[in-house]
Design an enzyme around this catalytic site. Sequence first.
Site, PDB file in Angstrom:
ATOM      1  N   PHE A 241      -0.417   6.140  -3.764  1.00 47.22           N
ATOM      2  CA  PHE A 241      -1.421   5.872  -5.030  1.00 47.22           C
ATOM      3  C   PHE A 241      -2.647   5.093  -4.516  1.00 47.22           C
ATOM      4  CE2 PHE A 241      -2.156   4.945  -9.628  1.00 47.22           C
ATOM      5  CZ  PHE A 241      -2.694   3.852  -9.522  1.00 47.22           C
TER       6      PHE A 241
ATOM      7  N   ASP B 208      11.455  10.349  -8.001  1.00 52.77           N
ATOM      8  CA  ASP B 208      11.082   9.677  -6.736  1.00 52.77           C
ATOM      9  C   ASP B 208      12.132   8.479  -6.601  1.00 52.77           C
ATOM     10  OD1 ASP B 208       9.682   9.407  -4.684  1.00 52.77           O
ATOM     11  OD2 ASP B 208       8.080   8.541  -5.670  1.00 52.77           O
TER      12      ASP B 208
ATOM     13  N   GLU C  96       0.868  -1.233   0.113  1.00 59.06           N
ATOM     14  CA  GLU C  96      -0.047  -0.028  -0.063  1.00 59.06           C
ATOM     15  C   GLU C  96       0.817   1.327  -0.096  1.00 59.06           C
ATOM     16  OE1 GLU C  96      -4.052   1.832   2.149  1.00 59.06           O
ATOM     17  OE2 GLU C  96      -2.768  -0.056   3.070  1.00 59.06           O
TER      18      GLU C  96
END
Length: 399
Positions: free
Chosen positions: A100, A223, A97
């Site tokens: 997004f 990122d 998780e």
Amino acid sequence: MAACFSLCRKKAKNRQEPSLAPGSASVSVSAPPSTVTTSRSDDSAAGKHTSKSTASTSSQRSIPAMYEERAHNLRVFEFDELRNVTNDFSRMNKIGEGGFGSVYKAYIKPLDGKGDRIAVAVKRLNQRGLQGHKQWLAEVQFLGVLEHPNLVKLIGYCAVDSERGIQRLLVYEFMPNKSLEDHLFNRNYPTLSWNLRLQIALGAAEGLAYLHEGLEVQVIYRDFKASNVLLDKEFRPKLSDFGLAREGPTSGLTHVSTGVVGTHGYAAPDYIETGHLTVESDVWSFGVVMYEILTGRRALDRNRPSNEQKLLEWVRQFPVDTWKFSVIIDPRLRSEYSLKAAREVAKLANSCLVKNRKDRPKMHEAVERLKQAIQISSTEAHSSTSNLDKQKRSEPSRR
């Protein structure tokens, strides 16, 4: 949200789009370059254009334009199909998780219906409206264009607007060995060997070099961090999560102006201070991860003593050319590494972390320096084995 979808539907009128779910409205992932902002919901520059002149953009295709040529390579999934293969997005199938949304492991049939089912990762977007759609669209378009052994492969997508709501999903190849972050910082995982760490660093560097220098359009990843370096069954690294990616500046321009986003501890100080995004921003992040690989420590760890919480500040206390340097090496390696090669990796990391971004190396240079470090490590290991063999032969035989 309605404005974005109206743009997509206008585009869809010009070509027939596949129906993405029975009884639902399909949404085209095509969009004019001017309407696409490849940013996440926390990007304050969302909806703004990058600093590009009209003259320069006419000679260089954008990612959305390139995507138009390659969109047919992606598989369009029906929502009901993905819901079925994930057991209605069951917690039992959930494997991760993030910002997004949730990620689920599933098995899908090959497109031709023949052969064994394929393991995939299904990422389902959180219901966050317009910005969430933009993030999803960025991933589809970038990964629909990008293709490299060190980038995660996007198999397909699902986009549905129906009475049940807005659904945005992505289907990737499944990466069984989780992420570099898991193996570096989670003590429940076996320790990554020295040689494997070097190979992972090299593969990640090659992925970044491809983004920066291997396409007709420059891509800034924005990122790069250990959690976004996924590992396949052979522990080959693949960069994932392109929701923050941006096209680089075009000819004659030095940077892209954008809101500052990313992960604390990895973002370059020049980007934080000015909002000027460049490929050197990625190079800085790469330097941070190199020190994470060397030390087995996070870039920022609030659970450590105050003087050790910020990794880059801590390692400065142990200069690379001093006897103290070995103190920073991950103790889980148990001295099973090449100190000379480790120094070379640290020197590379330091060059990536210099204040003046123009003095940072290009990623193809980082690739070559990592190859040299691997060669040093391999030579030392071979020499050590040879010396051990000689020692055994010189020992008197025992009965």
